[in-house]
Scaffold this active site. Structure first.
Site, PDB file in Angstrom:
ATOM      1  N   CYS A 234      -9.013  22.433  18.076  1.00  0.00           N
ATOM      2  CA  CYS A 234      -8.840  22.727  19.502  1.00  0.00           C
ATOM      3  C   CYS A 234      -8.343  21.508  20.273  1.00  0.00           C
ATOM      4  O   CYS A 234      -9.052  20.949  21.114  1.00  0.00           O
ATOM      5  CB  CYS A 234     -10.165  23.190  20.089  1.00  0.00           C
ATOM      6  N   GLU A 235      -7.154  21.056  19.955  1.00  0.00           N
ATOM      7  CA  GLU A 235      -6.533  19.954  20.686  1.00  0.00           C
ATOM      8  C   GLU A 235      -5.026  20.139  20.605  1.00  0.00           C
ATOM      9  O   GLU A 235      -4.496  20.454  19.534  1.00  0.00           O
ATOM     10  CB  GLU A 235      -6.849  18.601  20.026  1.00  0.00           C
TER      11      GLU A 235
ATOM     12  N   GLY B 238       0.845  -1.189   0.000  1.00  0.00           N
ATOM     13  CA  GLY B 238       0.000   0.000   0.000  1.00  0.00           C
ATOM     14  C   GLY B 238       0.875   1.232   0.000  1.00  0.00           C
ATOM     15  O   GLY B 238       1.100   1.883  -1.012  1.00  0.00           O
ATOM     16  N   ARG B 239       1.438   1.522   1.185  1.00  0.00           N
ATOM     17  CA  ARG B 239       2.252   2.720   1.381  1.00  0.00           C
ATOM     18  C   ARG B 239       3.362   2.857   0.329  1.00  0.00           C
ATOM     19  O   ARG B 239       3.620   3.948  -0.164  1.00  0.00           O
ATOM     20  CB  ARG B 239       2.876   2.619   2.776  1.00  0.00           C
TER      21      ARG B 239
ATOM     22  N   ARG C   5      -1.703  11.278  10.895  1.00  0.00           N
ATOM     23  CA  ARG C   5      -0.532  10.435  11.172  1.00  0.00           C
ATOM     24  C   ARG C   5       0.404  11.002  12.248  1.00  0.00           C
ATOM     25  O   ARG C   5       0.842  10.257  13.125  1.00  0.00           O
ATOM     26  CB  ARG C   5       0.239  10.118   9.894  1.00  0.00           C
TER      27      ARG C   5
ATOM     28  N   TYR D  89      -2.454   6.707   3.698  1.00  0.00           N
ATOM     29  CA  TYR D  89      -3.065   6.877   5.025  1.00  0.00           C
ATOM     30  C   TYR D  89      -3.208   8.361   5.385  1.00  0.00           C
ATOM     31  O   TYR D  89      -3.086   8.736   6.550  1.00  0.00           O
ATOM     32  CB  TYR D  89      -2.258   6.107   6.088  1.00  0.00           C
TER      33      TYR D  89
ATOM     34  N   TYR E  48       0.541   8.475  15.270  1.00  0.00           N
ATOM     35  CA  TYR E  48       1.723   7.598  15.273  1.00  0.00           C
ATOM     36  C   TYR E  48       3.031   8.358  15.502  1.00  0.00           C
ATOM     37  O   TYR E  48       4.109   7.817  15.203  1.00  0.00           O
ATOM     38  CB  TYR E  48       1.861   6.870  13.929  1.00  0.00           C
TER      39      TYR E  48
HETATM   40  N1  LLP Z   1      -2.220  -6.117   3.887  1.00  0.00           N
HETATM   41  C1  LLP Z   1      -2.828  -6.106   5.083  1.00  0.00           C
HETATM   42  C2  LLP Z   1      -3.522  -7.302   5.550  1.00  0.00           C
HETATM   43  C3  LLP Z   1      -2.774  -4.932   5.876  1.00  0.00           C
HETATM   44  O1  LLP Z   1      -3.365  -4.927   7.065  1.00  0.00           O
HETATM   45  C4  LLP Z   1      -2.086  -3.787   5.408  1.00  0.00           C
HETATM   46  C5  LLP Z   1      -2.032  -2.561   6.197  1.00  0.00           C
HETATM   47  C6  LLP Z   1      -1.482  -3.860   4.133  1.00  0.00           C
HETATM   48  C7  LLP Z   1      -1.560  -5.050   3.406  1.00  0.00           C
HETATM   49  C8  LLP Z   1      -0.750  -2.689   3.539  1.00  0.00           C
HETATM   50  O2  LLP Z   1       0.351  -2.355   4.294  1.00  0.00           O
HETATM   51  P1  LLP Z   1       1.416  -1.276   3.749  1.00  0.00           P
HETATM   52  O3  LLP Z   1       2.087  -1.891   2.542  1.00  0.00           O
HETATM   53  O4  LLP Z   1       0.677  -0.062   3.377  1.00  0.00           O
HETATM   54  O5  LLP Z   1       2.332  -1.076   4.880  1.00  0.00           O
HETATM   55  N2  LLP Z   1      -2.539   3.862   9.067  1.00  0.00           N
HETATM   56  C9  LLP Z   1      -1.205   3.381   9.345  1.00  0.00           C
HETATM   57  C10 LLP Z   1      -0.905   2.094   8.594  1.00  0.00           C
HETATM   58  C11 LLP Z   1      -1.912   0.998   8.816  1.00  0.00           C
HETATM   59  C12 LLP Z   1      -1.616  -0.275   8.060  1.00  0.00           C
HETATM   60  C13 LLP Z   1      -2.752  -1.218   8.116  1.00  0.00           C
HETATM   61  N3  LLP Z   1      -2.591  -2.426   7.329  1.00  0.00           N
HETATM   62  C14 LLP Z   1      -0.194   4.476   9.019  1.00  0.00           C
HETATM   63  O6  LLP Z   1      -0.597   5.579   8.643  1.00  0.00           O
HETATM   64  O7  LLP Z   1       0.998   4.267   9.177  1.00  0.00           O
END
Ligand code: LLP
Length: 422
Positions: A346-347, A277-278, A314, A375, A318
């Site tokens: 306001c936080e 994803g990221r 984020r 994200y 995090y």
């Molecule tokens: N597959 C599964 C089963 C997942 O739970 C996730 C992410 C991915 C793939 C994709 O992961 P990536 O390649 O994007 O690392 N909101 C958080 C990140 C949450 C990730 C949740 N699961 C942030 O902003 O860092």
């Protein structure tokens, strides 16, 4: 590599100055580079030689339809975790046969819709889910293709809120129960076992945790085959991290990741599946915001932006670092000084950076919060009745608003007044 660069003193996205977009669209807004999206997808896909490898882009990172369509056209499949994401993937043109469905809490309605669509596989995370899926498939005279997500009990060494592969996390099936649950799965009439799945966390910046996890599941593939299961696919999830700061830690390149995987899984004769994803979208997007005020406190100076934690959570959630660049390129001799960069909500948590060295900024100046393609928009909210901010995509010299800013009327139209209050 991305396509956000200073040209003639102005930060551009591909061929367009971001300040032009700010003038046309208003601030704040997210902006994505389609060339960067395509490039990141290509670099990842080309790291894997086998033509049947499935790169299922994890839609949760950025589910904008134009983003998903750009990647679908480049050849990506999709990893979805809800009915909404399934519908987005299909609407954006991802073939059902390239969609995998992940998540710990799929409902029967979601299963039914995914079965009707004919998706590639369900990544199942528990025995009750297995049972529900089998019943659901049977009622449709179908068999659901499944992997079981195995929890390898490996520490991904990332932020605790996105670390998922340890035994105490809610994800997956316990390592030492795996063979037993596969045996149960094989006995269920609505289930067809096709593979094994693992995902240990997100923003992982070292190869070692991946290697430990992938070794464990590779051993499991052999054991399961010995038990008589037909294991054809190995889904290795997502999680490979990205650089968030121009100067800082560089995570492994996809080529190094791929070489390690070839070493660990070589000879297994499985189709590999990935859910990045990221890595694909993170550095393909930024958030443009305008400085409302610069305030000099007793012993701190604050830059107050028109973007806030509801637009990008984020840093608050995090402690994430995002580089902040002025849209007008600072002179090489500009005096940098430390600022806290905050939003108007306001936080106290509504902060993007603390003690960040920045060049002189004035009210009205524009800044870009970098690496916010993943994200960012997807985790935004209307807190403080702030409208969700627009998303813009650029393709060379063309731009398109790919999500419009709602009006206040749009926002309130979904809230009918209770009849006794009218
Ligand atoms: N597959 C599964 C089963 C997942 O739970 C996730 C992410 C991915 C793939 C994709 O992961 P990536 O390649 O994007 O690392 N909101 C958080 C990140 C949450 C990730 C949740 N699961 C942030 O902003 O860092």
């Amino acid at each position: 590599m991305h396509h956000f660069d200073y040209k003639h003193g102005a930060l551009h996205v591909e061929d367009i100055p971001l300040s032009d977009i700010a003038r046309d669209v208003g601030t704040p807004f997210y902006c994505y580079s389609s060339a960067t999206l395509e490039r990141h997808y290509r670099v990842f896909a080309e790291a894997f030689k086998a033509p049947e490898t499935l790169i299922a882009y994890s839609i949760k990172a950025n589910s904008n339809l134009s983003v998903v369509r750009t990647l679908a056209k480049a050849g990506a499949g999709a990893d979805v975790v809800s009915r909404g994401e399934l519908r987005r993937a299909l609407t954006a043109g991802v073939p059902a046969t390239r969609i995998v469905f992940s998540g710990v809490g799929k409902t029967r309605d979601e299963m039914a819709e995914a079965l009707e669509a004919g998706i590639y596989q369900f990544n199942v995370e528990s025995e009750p889910e297995l049972q529900a899926l089998s019943e659901c498939a049977q009622s449709k005279n179908k068999q659901a293709p499944i992997t079981l997500r195995i929890n390898p009990d490996v520490d991904a060494g990332t932020h605790e809120k996105i670390n998922t592969g340890r035994a105490e996390n809610k994800f997956g099936i316990a390592w030492n129960k795996a063979r037993e649950v596969y045996a149960h799965a094989a006995s269920l009439p609505g289930i067809k076992i096709v593979g094994v799945d693992v995902h240990i966390g997100s923003q992982i910046t070292a190869l070692d945790p991946f290697e430990q996890a992938f070794k464990r599941v590779s051993e499991l593939v052999k054991d399961l085959r010995a038990d008589g299961h037909n294991i054809q696919r190995l889904d290795l999830g997502g999680g490979l991290g990205i650089p968030y700061a121009a100067q800082g830690q560089i995570p492994p390149h996809p080529d190094q990741y791929a070489a390690m995987i070839a070493r660990v899984t070589g000879g297994l004769d499985v189709q590999l599946i990935f859910e990045p994803g990221r890595l694909i979208v993170g550095n393909a997007g930024l958030l443009v915001s305008r400085v409302i005020y610069v305030k000099h406190g007793e012993n701190r100076a604050f830059v107050i932006l028109d973007a806030a934690m509801n637009d990008l959570i984020r840093p608050a959630l995090y402690d994430a670092h995002h580089d902040i660049l002025p849209l007008a390129q600072p002179a090489p001799t500009a005096p940098y000084a430390p600022f806290d960069v905050v939003g108007p909500v306001c936080e106290t948590g509504d902060s993007f950076a603390q003690n960040r060295d920045l060049p002189p900024l004035n009210a009205g100046d524009l800044v870009a919060i970098m690496s916010t393609g993943a994200y960012g928009a997807v985790q935004s909210s209307e807190y403080n009745t702030r409208p969700l901010i627009p998303e813009v995509m650029v393709h060379g010299g063309q731009m398109a608003v790919v999500r419009r800013r709602p009006s206040y009327e749009d926002m309130m139209a979904v809230e009918p007044m209770a009849q006794w209050l009218k």
